[in-house]
Design an enzyme around this catalytic site. Structure first.
Site, mmCIF file in Angstrom:
data_model
loop_
_atom_site.group_PDB
_atom_site.id
_atom_site.type_symbol
_atom_site.label_atom_id
_atom_site.label_comp_id
_atom_site.label_asym_id
_atom_site.label_seq_id
_atom_site.Cartn_x
_atom_site.Cartn_y
_atom_site.Cartn_z
ATOM 1 N N TRP A 354 2.954 11.964 -13.895
ATOM 2 C CA TRP A 354 3.813 12.924 -13.184
ATOM 3 C C TRP A 354 3.937 14.227 -13.963
ATOM 4 C CZ3 TRP A 354 9.689 13.202 -13.755
ATOM 5 C CH2 TRP A 354 10.101 12.846 -15.051
ATOM 6 N N ASP A 355 3.456 14.224 -15.197
ATOM 7 C CA ASP A 355 3.454 15.431 -16.015
ATOM 8 C C ASP A 355 2.870 16.613 -15.243
ATOM 9 O OD1 ASP A 355 3.523 13.046 -17.496
ATOM 10 O OD2 ASP A 355 2.729 13.983 -19.289
ATOM 11 N N GLU A 497 12.376 5.771 -19.819
ATOM 12 C CA GLU A 497 11.584 4.545 -19.950
ATOM 13 C C GLU A 497 12.162 3.550 -20.963
ATOM 14 O OE1 GLU A 497 7.251 6.327 -18.592
ATOM 15 O OE2 GLU A 497 7.817 6.413 -20.708
ATOM 16 N N LYS A 610 15.486 7.633 -23.577
ATOM 17 C CA LYS A 610 14.279 8.209 -24.169
ATOM 18 C C LYS A 610 14.192 9.705 -23.892
ATOM 19 C CE LYS A 610 9.215 7.808 -23.974
ATOM 20 N NZ LYS A 610 8.075 7.100 -23.336
ATOM 21 N N GLN A 611 14.553 10.078 -22.659
ATOM 22 C CA GLN A 611 14.317 11.457 -22.219
ATOM 23 C C GLN A 611 15.243 11.793 -21.056
ATOM 24 O OE1 GLN A 611 10.418 9.840 -20.963
ATOM 25 N NE2 GLN A 611 10.535 11.380 -19.352
#
Length: 776
Positions: A354-355, A497, A610-611
């Protein structure tokens, strides 16, 4: 180790950075961040002479292969043309012996050339100046140019160079090629033919050498060597003190994936490739490089971004980002995507995530819309694999793979990953099974592109079909919860994640709802205005029945709402999990340090992310939430976010700017720029971070300039960091190229377009023709 102020000439100020000391234990960083490429292929910048621990990579976009049925498809590491074995007076040259002065390895971003130079003194006292140059042509995308200059400074030397095409390589052990055929023509032109083991892609590699001594061409009689997976030439000569020997090596790379050779056969390709090598060899390094420079000058005109700042590193960072965006993007072929490491390393096996849609595509939407379209056409070609994945998982419509390779391959995510520190077993990678938001991310990108460009042809050919079939997937994916009388999306992984097998991830639910919302909207529009197009799509997709399901279910999808403290629960359980002191992990020098103390199963039970997860939702669907809700959630989740993903910092920077905290936004922007370009000498060993590089551009244009597309309207809300006095960038909107210049108190926009344009500046709608000047 890295010098960001290296200036070869005044014209290259803030265009270069350099490695100022050679360290054989720190090879990976510069191999990655100084990598070269042109979108067709990418060449990792290993040193010319070999060292233990080096990683030599040459990748050709789209040539995926699976070594074995139990392995994962990946971009195969093609034969190496860069290695030079050098000998001085019969002894191998190595920087691990003797001493070195004036060492410098420089990547010139403006001209996309790698230059390494130094004076080396051998253990026997011979002093020699070496200069190595290298480029991957943007003008002739099959060509790699190399130049070696050798000058002994205190006495004559016997010099030998062994050079060729070395296919004795692998992808960390996986050998993707059959042995192949090797040949030398006229004692000059080297040829290697190889075919991948499973995908049967033919590679044709060529190389040639020529020499000059004191500027005069010399013929050196080579020793020829053909061995298993290897073909080489060895040249020797005496070089007097003060004289300079120059070797030029020109290599070419062609594959049967090239559109020019579709249906032509190997014999045609090898003949054409050999002829191109001969022509390139006749031109020589300097002429080829001049053409390459001209091609790059057009790139910098197209992406002309400038920052007026007291911090020159900021300008270098955005140029670094644009450079890598260009060298990693297959602008030549819509059958190919962008890897999570670009073409700079074996990390993530060349797969697309998806980046691309969320972090890289906006750059192209607003600077080169035709490339954005090509990248979305890659996803359209992937509908075959997406439909197959949906069917295999018991769903309908199109379920896009978490990791994509060749568009029709479907899901290619590896099943097993790193070790579990508690059990000692390999950790299962669940992303390919249950990280499903990629499907709505692609739908969002289709909508974003269409609204920004007005490209109706794309929608008619591809876009509507993608939106409709992804909506059908989500409708089939919903699970009815009888007790709550609503639809849930259970057993997923969201953007964070560190939380697996969760129910009702807010990002996933909202984006699925948005995907279905778009499908309903466009179905109704087509029914009213384009019935003939709807009929053709109906025959292919069964849209009448699908529309009934969408409209029946969409109002009952659970969308987690803010609680009494304005916090949107990231998923059903996140807010109930244990909290721990994350101080040492927030200060970590290396990402993932949490896993030195906890297994992934344990991390799943902690309030640690994580993000960006909820923050990504606020960035993509920002007008669905109030500023108060967004700020409350930022304050709650950011302290719990370790930014262990390179995707995270840029999103947080943009949102911090939205909240008016420009100091924090700038700090996070700087941290994002240092993921690859910063002082951590192991951050990029496996390759550069493609999404983070796209995020650097997003921080400037979507963050500090406040460029957003909301409800089909272009918004600008500029705010400058303290160290900036202004910045300029190009911006495409509805087919018009705008030249935007922002200062502390003015906004100037100029366009050659004849159409009247409408923008929303700091919330006020403004129409203008040709030029707009706004005083803040």
């Amino acid at each position: 180790m890295l010098n960001y102020n290296k200036t070869l000439t005044e014209s290259l100020k803030n265009w270069t950075f350099s490695e100022e000391k050679f360290d054989p234990l720190l090879l990976g960083k510069c191999e990655s961040i100084m990598s070269l490429g042109n979108g067709y292929m990418g060449l990792r910048s290993a040193t010319d002479e070999p060292y233990i621990g080096e990683t030599r990579n040459l990748f050709v976009n789209g040539t995926f292969n699976k070594f074995d049925e139990n392995e994962v498809t990946e971009l195969p590491n093609a034969a190496d043309v860069t290695r030079l074995d050098l000998f001085v007076d019969g002894k191998r040259f190595s920087l691990e012996q003797g001493s070195t002065q004036d060492y410098s390895r420089v990547l010139d971003l403006r001209h996309a050339e790698l230059v390494r130079s130094f004076v080396w003194e051998s253990p026997e006292g011979k002093q020699i100046r070496y200069t190595f140059r290298r480029f991957v042509s943007l003008d002739q995308v099959h060509v790699i140019g190399m130049k070696l200059e050798v000058t002994p400074l205190n006495g004559e030397i016997d010099f030998t160079v062994r050079s060729g095409i070395n296919a004795q390589l692998s992808n960390t052990g996986s050998q993707h090629f059959h042995e192949g055929e090797k040949r030398i023509f006229d004692k000059k032109y080297l040829q290697l033919l190889q075919t991948t083991t499973e995908s049967k892609v033919d590679f044709v590699m060529h190389a040639s050498h020529q020499f000059k001594l004191q500027g005069q061409a010399v013929e050196l009689m080579p020793k020829m060597d053909i061995d298993r997976r290897k073909i080489a030439m060895e040249y020797s000569c005496k070089i007097a003190s003060g004289e300079t020997l120059v070797m030029e090596k020109i290599s070419t790379v062609h594959t049967s994936r090239d559109k020019a050779f579709e249906g032509q056969g190997l014999a045609v390709m090898r003949e054409a490739a050999l002829e191109q090598l001969k022509q390139a060899d006749a031109q020589g390094y300097d002429a080829l490089f001049e053409q390459h420079k001209q091609a790059w000058s057009k790139v910098w005109e197209q992406y002309a971004i400038d920052v007026e700042t007291e911090q020159p590193f900021d300008l270098l960072a955005i140029r670094f980002a644009i450079y890598h965006l260009v060298v990693m993007t297959p602008a030549h072929d819509n059958r190919m995507g962008i890897g999570a490491k670009g073409l700079s390393g074996e990390g993530y096996k060349g797969h697309s995530f998806w980046d691309t849609e969320i972090f890289i595509l906006p750059f192209y939407i607003y600077t080169r819309p035709e490339i954005a379209r090509s990248l979305l056409e890659f996803r359209y070609l992937g509908l075959e694999g997406a439909r197959r994945k949906a069917k295999e998982n018991g769903y309908e419509g199109a379920m896009y793979p978490w990791e994509a390779a060749w568009p029709t391959d479907g899901e290619v995510t590896p099943v097993w990953g790193a070790v579990d520190i508690v059990t000692g077993l390999q950790t299962k990678i669940w992303s390919g099974f249950i990280e499903q938001h990629i499907t709505s991310d692609i739908a969002y990108a289709v909508w974003h592109y269409y609204k920004a460009t007005g490209d109706q042809d794309f929608m008619d050919r591809y876009g509507y079909e993608m939106l409709f079939d992804t909506a059908t997937f989500w409708a089939s994916r919903l699970e009815w919860d009888e007790s709550a009388s609503r639809y849930h999306i259970n057993e997923v992984i969201g953007p964070d994640e560190y939380k697996e097998h969760i129910d009702n991830n807010a990002f996933t639910n909202y984006m699925a709802h948005f995907n279905m919302e778009l499908a309903i909207q466009y179905y109704e529009e087509l029914k009213a205005t384009r019935p003939e197009l709807l009929t053709s799509l109906e025959e292919k997709l069964g849209l009448a029945a699908a529309y009934g399901v969408w409209t029946d279910k969409i109002g009952q999808i659970y969308l987690p709402a803010p609680n009494e403290n304005n916090i949107v629960p990231q998923d059903d359980t996140y807010l109930t999990l244990e909290t721990i002191d994350l101080t040492k992990y927030k200060k970590q020098k290396k990402v993932g340090s949490l896993f030195l103390d906890y297994s992934l199963d344990q991390v799943c039970k902690l309030q640690v992310s994580k993000q960006a997860d909820i923050m990504m939702l606020f960035f993509l669907l920002e007008n669905k939430f109030s500023p108060e809700v967004k700020r409350a959630n930022y304050n709650y989740y950011e302290p719990k976010t370790l930014h262990d993903s390179s995707l995270s910092l840029s999103t947080h920077s943009i949102l911090a700017g939205d909240f008016g905290d420009i100091d924090l936004a700038y700090d996070l922007f700087r941290r994002a720029t240092e993921i690859d370009l910063g002082p951590n000498m192991h951050s990029s060993d496996a390759g550069i971070h493609s999404a983070s590089i796209g995020g650097i551009w997003e921080c400037i244009v979507m963050g500090f300039a406040g460029v957003r597309m909301l409800d089909g309207h272009l918004h600008l809300n500029p705010k400058l960091p303290k160290s900036w006095t202004g910045f300029k960038f190009p911006l495409y909107w509805q087919g018009a190229r705008l030249e935007v210049h922002v200062t502390r108190d003015t906004l100037n926009i100029v366009t050659v377009s004849e159409q009247e344009l409408e923008l929303i500046i700091h919330g006020s709608t403004i129409k203008f023709h040709k030029e707009l000047n706004v005083q803040f």
